[in-house]
Design an enzyme around this catalytic site. Sequence first.
Site, PDB file in Angstrom:
ATOM      1  N   ASP A   1       0.869  -1.180   0.000  1.00  0.00           N
ATOM      2  CA  ASP A   1       0.000   0.000   0.000  1.00  0.00           C
ATOM      3  C   ASP A   1       0.909   1.234   0.000  1.00  0.00           C
ATOM      4  O   ASP A   1       2.132   1.123  -0.207  1.00  0.00           O
ATOM      5  CB  ASP A   1      -0.991  -0.041   1.184  1.00  0.00           C
ATOM      6  CG  ASP A   1      -0.340   0.254   2.525  1.00  0.00           C
ATOM      7  OD1 ASP A   1       0.912   0.353   2.595  1.00  0.00           O
ATOM      8  OD2 ASP A   1      -1.074   0.399   3.521  1.00  0.00           O
TER       9      ASP A   1
ATOM     10  N   CYS B   1       3.291  -2.754   4.142  1.00  0.00           N
ATOM     11  CA  CYS B   1       2.420  -1.611   4.441  1.00  0.00           C
ATOM     12  C   CYS B   1       3.202  -0.739   5.420  1.00  0.00           C
ATOM     13  O   CYS B   1       4.422  -0.914   5.541  1.00  0.00           O
ATOM     14  CB  CYS B   1       1.057  -2.056   4.964  1.00  0.00           C
ATOM     15  SG  CYS B   1       1.052  -2.886   6.561  1.00  0.00           S
TER      16      CYS B   1
ATOM     17  N   THR C   1       3.299  -0.472   8.786  1.00  0.00           N
ATOM     18  CA  THR C   1       3.896  -1.258   9.876  1.00  0.00           C
ATOM     19  C   THR C   1       4.182  -2.699   9.475  1.00  0.00           C
ATOM     20  O   THR C   1       4.907  -3.397  10.187  1.00  0.00           O
ATOM     21  CB  THR C   1       2.934  -1.310  11.073  1.00  0.00           C
ATOM     22  OG1 THR C   1       1.693  -1.891  10.618  1.00  0.00           O
ATOM     23  CG2 THR C   1       2.678   0.070  11.651  1.00  0.00           C
TER      24      THR C   1
ATOM     25  N   HIS D   1      11.661 -22.723   9.992  1.00  0.00           N
ATOM     26  CA  HIS D   1      10.681 -23.365  10.878  1.00  0.00           C
ATOM     27  C   HIS D   1       9.240 -23.235  10.386  1.00  0.00           C
ATOM     28  O   HIS D   1       8.438 -24.134  10.613  1.00  0.00           O
ATOM     29  CB  HIS D   1      10.760 -22.776  12.296  1.00  0.00           C
ATOM     30  CG  HIS D   1      11.985 -23.205  13.042  1.00  0.00           C
ATOM     31  ND1 HIS D   1      12.111 -23.077  14.415  1.00  0.00           N
ATOM     32  CD2 HIS D   1      13.159 -23.761  12.615  1.00  0.00           C
ATOM     33  CE1 HIS D   1      13.292 -23.536  14.793  1.00  0.00           C
ATOM     34  NE2 HIS D   1      13.959 -23.941  13.724  1.00  0.00           N
TER      35      HIS D   1
ATOM     36  N   HIS E   1       8.980 -29.554  12.134  1.00  0.00           N
ATOM     37  CA  HIS E   1       8.462 -28.240  11.741  1.00  0.00           C
ATOM     38  C   HIS E   1       7.371 -28.382  10.681  1.00  0.00           C
ATOM     39  O   HIS E   1       6.406 -27.619  10.659  1.00  0.00           O
ATOM     40  CB  HIS E   1       9.600 -27.346  11.242  1.00  0.00           C
ATOM     41  CG  HIS E   1      10.698 -27.195  12.248  1.00  0.00           C
ATOM     42  ND1 HIS E   1      10.508 -26.554  13.447  1.00  0.00           N
ATOM     43  CD2 HIS E   1      11.980 -27.658  12.254  1.00  0.00           C
ATOM     44  CE1 HIS E   1      11.640 -26.604  14.141  1.00  0.00           C
ATOM     45  NE2 HIS E   1      12.544 -27.266  13.452  1.00  0.00           N
TER      46      HIS E   1
HETATM   47  C1  RB5 Z   1      -1.856   3.186   6.270  1.00  0.00           C
HETATM   48  O1  RB5 Z   1      -1.890   4.467   6.780  1.00  0.00           O
HETATM   49  C2  RB5 Z   1      -1.427   2.198   7.346  1.00  0.00           C
HETATM   50  O2  RB5 Z   1      -2.452   2.031   8.270  1.00  0.00           O
HETATM   51  C3  RB5 Z   1      -1.044   0.878   6.717  1.00  0.00           C
HETATM   52  O3  RB5 Z   1      -0.015   1.079   5.814  1.00  0.00           O
HETATM   53  C4  RB5 Z   1      -0.543  -0.193   7.663  1.00  0.00           C
HETATM   54  O4  RB5 Z   1       0.476   0.286   8.480  1.00  0.00           O
HETATM   55  C5  RB5 Z   1      -1.573  -0.928   8.408  1.00  0.00           C
HETATM   56  O5  RB5 Z   1      -1.309  -1.854   9.179  1.00  0.00           O
END
Ligand code: RB5
Length: 145
Positions: free
Chosen positions: A7, A64, A66, A97, A132
């Site tokens: 994203d 994304c 995080t 694993h 595993h």
């Molecule tokens: C987008 O702003 C953010 O929420 C997305 O990239 C991600 O970090 C969600 O887990």
Amino acid sequence: MLALGSDHGGFELKEQIKEHLKNAGVEFKDFGIYENKSADYPDIAKDVCGRVLSGECSAAVLMCGTGIGISIAANKINGIRAALCSDVFSAKMAKQHNNANVLCLGGRVTGPELAFMIVDTWLGEEFLGGRHGERVDKIHMLEKH
Ligand code: RB5
């Protein structure tokens, strides 16, 4: 063939990883996003994971902001084992694993140089199988619940 997807939160890191993979001679397909505009990570996860499950690609790296949202989404899809990694040891274990077929990274968490090491480690390791493998089978049994 490695699939890539992100994203907007992972867009910049995806572009950096593409350069890294090109330099390393690793074949990949980029399934977007193709410009840094807001996108919904579940849509990216659905598309890219589908390409792994169909055999079009053997594995995927999803990003994304995080790495959390896209890994949660990917792990909802039967047959996907997505590992969110922000260190090299976890990347190694994710393959050895867990036989993770999707690696997730946080573009706002992990810097490019560390991300390259994580990707290289995950790509370079082998699944150990044995006990595993039995545990991975048990993961997929949970999909029936
Ligand atoms: C987008 O702003 C953010 O929420 C997305 O990239 C991600 O970090 C969600 O887990």
